[in-house]
Design an enzyme around this catalytic site. Structure first.
Site, short mmCIF file in Angstrom:
data_model
loop_
_atom_site.label_atom_id
_atom_site.label_comp_id
_atom_site.label_asym_id
_atom_site.label_seq_id
_atom_site.Cartn_x
_atom_site.Cartn_y
_atom_site.Cartn_z
N ASP A 222 0.79 -1.23 0.00
CA ASP A 222 0.00 0.00 0.00
C ASP A 222 0.83 1.28 0.00
O ASP A 222 0.27 2.37 0.17
CB ASP A 222 -0.97 0.04 1.20
CG ASP A 222 -2.24 -0.73 0.91
OD1 ASP A 222 -2.46 -1.06 -0.27
OD2 ASP A 222 -3.00 -1.01 1.86
N LYS B 296 3.52 1.23 -4.86
CA LYS B 296 4.40 0.66 -5.89
C LYS B 296 3.68 0.53 -7.23
O LYS B 296 4.21 0.90 -8.27
CB LYS B 296 4.91 -0.72 -5.45
CG LYS B 296 5.73 -0.70 -4.17
CD LYS B 296 6.17 -2.08 -3.76
CE LYS B 296 5.04 -3.00 -3.30
NZ LYS B 296 4.31 -2.52 -2.10
N THR B 297 2.46 0.00 -7.19
CA THR B 297 1.73 -0.23 -8.43
C THR B 297 1.26 1.08 -9.04
O THR B 297 1.31 1.29 -10.25
CB THR B 297 0.55 -1.19 -8.17
OG1 THR B 297 1.08 -2.40 -7.61
CG2 THR B 297 -0.19 -1.52 -9.44
N HIS C 221 3.11 -9.25 -1.30
CA HIS C 221 4.40 -9.31 -0.61
C HIS C 221 5.10 -10.64 -0.88
O HIS C 221 6.30 -10.67 -1.18
CB HIS C 221 4.16 -9.12 0.89
CG HIS C 221 5.40 -9.26 1.71
ND1 HIS C 221 6.51 -8.46 1.53
CD2 HIS C 221 5.72 -10.13 2.71
CE1 HIS C 221 7.46 -8.82 2.39
NE2 HIS C 221 7.00 -9.83 3.12
P1 GDP Z 1 1.25 -1.07 -3.45
O1 GDP Z 1 0.60 -2.09 -2.58
O2 GDP Z 1 2.56 -0.60 -2.90
O3 GDP Z 1 1.34 -1.47 -4.89
O4 GDP Z 1 0.31 0.25 -3.37
P2 GDP Z 1 -0.78 0.77 -4.41
O5 GDP Z 1 -0.12 1.41 -5.59
O6 GDP Z 1 -1.76 -0.28 -4.67
O7 GDP Z 1 -1.42 1.96 -3.59
C1 GDP Z 1 -2.13 1.73 -2.40
C2 GDP Z 1 -3.15 2.83 -2.19
O8 GDP Z 1 -2.50 4.07 -1.99
C3 GDP Z 1 -4.08 3.01 -3.36
O9 GDP Z 1 -5.38 3.26 -2.88
C4 GDP Z 1 -3.54 4.26 -4.04
O10 GDP Z 1 -4.53 4.97 -4.74
C5 GDP Z 1 -2.98 5.03 -2.89
N1 GDP Z 1 -1.87 5.91 -3.29
C6 GDP Z 1 -0.78 5.55 -3.98
N2 GDP Z 1 0.05 6.59 -4.15
C7 GDP Z 1 -0.54 7.64 -3.56
C8 GDP Z 1 -0.18 9.02 -3.39
O11 GDP Z 1 0.85 9.48 -3.83
N3 GDP Z 1 -1.05 9.81 -2.71
C9 GDP Z 1 -2.22 9.34 -2.20
N4 GDP Z 1 -3.01 10.17 -1.55
N5 GDP Z 1 -2.59 8.04 -2.33
C10 GDP Z 1 -1.77 7.22 -3.00
MG MG Z 2 0.94 -3.31 -5.75
#
Ligand code: GDP
Ligand code: MG
Length: 397
Positions: free
Chosen positions: A21, A24-25, A84
């Protein structure tokens, strides 16, 4: 200079790592969207990346998404995993090799457990260069950003990285994905790409390393010598050079008298070449597949080392996977050799459960030439079913 400028044929492998979260994606998708604007990639949506297809590597199932984009300097192959466990498996099996990684840390959270776990593995698998993308900067004050940066730098140092030198890019992947033009949006992606171009080095694709070729096949021809057939794993081998044939407790010094690629005699063979090498000057006790032909004095015979081991989960294995305990007797399979081995867990770990990973100690029955970072599998002794995969992290003398 001018060569470098438009040399998009140079490929650099990168990937996003970091806590769940943290973005990354979102960042991966934002990069493709940004690069697509200048015709340098195809936009891949967040949903597509997060529904990454399944891949199989050494019997292990990994969900992994590969995207590609170009900068003016080179081409990037970038990987992102949805879960993960997928990140862990990808790093241990090396399904997608990374020349460098983008560590994504959400400024709202700072360093979290999976941040640490990915950093530990990144260091173990030999990722030398990292770039940090400090994400979700749209949600916090400047003070917080500074505090998190200090925390991340300290953590990087703790895991053996040059934490003071590693570049940080502050931004918001979400804003960038939405096409935001102010500093935290798209400009942060341009800054990240410039940083990757400048900071991540592409390794010399193993040509500068000492020559190393595991034998797939080995045969003796009366009156001529011994022919080793295999694929050069690293380095360059020259005709008329000295080499060592090593493995199964033995080491033989020899000379390379002939190299053939596709039945053609050549002066040298390079990493990646499949070739037959005629060696002279030795009498081998037992011609055995798995013996390694390598540069003289470039590697020692060893039977004791540490490794990062991933135990397959129920769905990945073809057999029942029992929890792994210390003192387990198994078979280690590496390149083209196999030998009996004993695995010991760290003293504070009673058992390794299916789907989990840990550092372990390995003792093998016969001494082999072991390289740091070498990957291997572990099989059950009698059924020969693969139950684990690993990566050598430390070699004991
Ligand atoms: P991952 O698990 O690392 O791949 O994270 P995701 O890309 O799926 O992002 C997790 C959540 O964080 C999603 O709901 C995104 O929309 C939110 N998110 C990601 N980047 C940002 C950001 O720069 N700002 C805000 N406010 N939310 C973000
Ligand atoms: Mg992801």
């Amino acid at each position: 200079e001018s060569f470098e400028k438009n040399n998009t044929s140079v490929n650099c492998n990168v990937g996003t790592i970091g806590h769940i979260d943290h973005g990354k994606t979102t960042l991966t998708s934002a990069i493709t969207k940004y690069a697509a604007k200048s015709g340098n990639s195809k936009f891949v949506s967040y949903e597509d990346i997060d529904h990454a297809p399944e891949e199989k590597s050494r019997g292990i199932t990994i969900n992994i998404y590969h995207v590609g984009y170009n900068t003016h300097k080179r081409r990037y192959a970038h990987t992102d995993c949805p879960g993960h466990a997928d990140f862990i498996k990808n790093m241990i099996t090396g399904t997608s090799q990374m020349d460098g990684a983008i560590l994504v840390v959400a400024a709202t959270d700072g360093v979290m457990p999976q941040t640490r776990e990915h950093l530990l593995l990144a260091k173990q698998i030999g990722i030398k260069k990292l770039v940090v993308y400090l994400n979700k900067a749209d949600l916090v004050d400047k003070d917080i950003l500074e505090l998190v940066e200090v925390e991340v730098r300290e953590t990087l140092i703790k895991y053996g990285y040059n934490g003071m030198d590693i570049p940080f890019v502050v931004g918001s992947a979400l804003l960038a994905l939405q096409g935001e033009q102010s500093e935290l949006g798209e400009p942060s992606i341009q800054k990240l790409l410039d940083t990757l171009d400048d900071y991540i080095e592409i390794p010399c694709r193993d040509l500068t390393l000492p020559f190393y070729m595991p034998s797939d096949n080995i045969l003796s021809i009366v009156g001529r010598g011994t022919i080793i057939i295999g694929t050069v794993k690293q380095g360059i081998i020259h005709k008329r050079s000295y080499a060592s044939l090593m493995g199964y407790n033995d080491e033989y010094k020899c000379t390379v008298s002939e190299i053939q690629i596709f039945h053609k005699s050549v002066e040298r063979a390079y990493a990646g070449d499949h070739c037959g090498i005629l060696i002279k000057g030795i009498k081998i006790k037992e011609l055995r597949r798995g013996l390694v032909l390598c540069a003289e004095k470039s590697v020692n015979l060893n039977n004791y080392f540490e490794a990062e081991l991933y135990l397959l989960n129920k769905n990945e294995a073809n057999c029942l996977i029992k929890p792994l305990v210390s003192n387990s007797l198994l078979t280690m399979y590496c390149d083209s050799w196999l030998t009996a081995c004993r695995i010991d867990l760290p003293s504070d770990l009673k058992m390794l459960m299916p789907g989990e990973h840990s550092i372990v100690k390995l003792v093998i029955l016969q001494k082999m030439p072991i390289l740091l970072g070498q990957r291997f599998t572990i099989r059950q002794q009698f059924s020969n079913e693969t139950i684990a995969t690993g990566l050598i992290t430390k070699i004991k003398e």
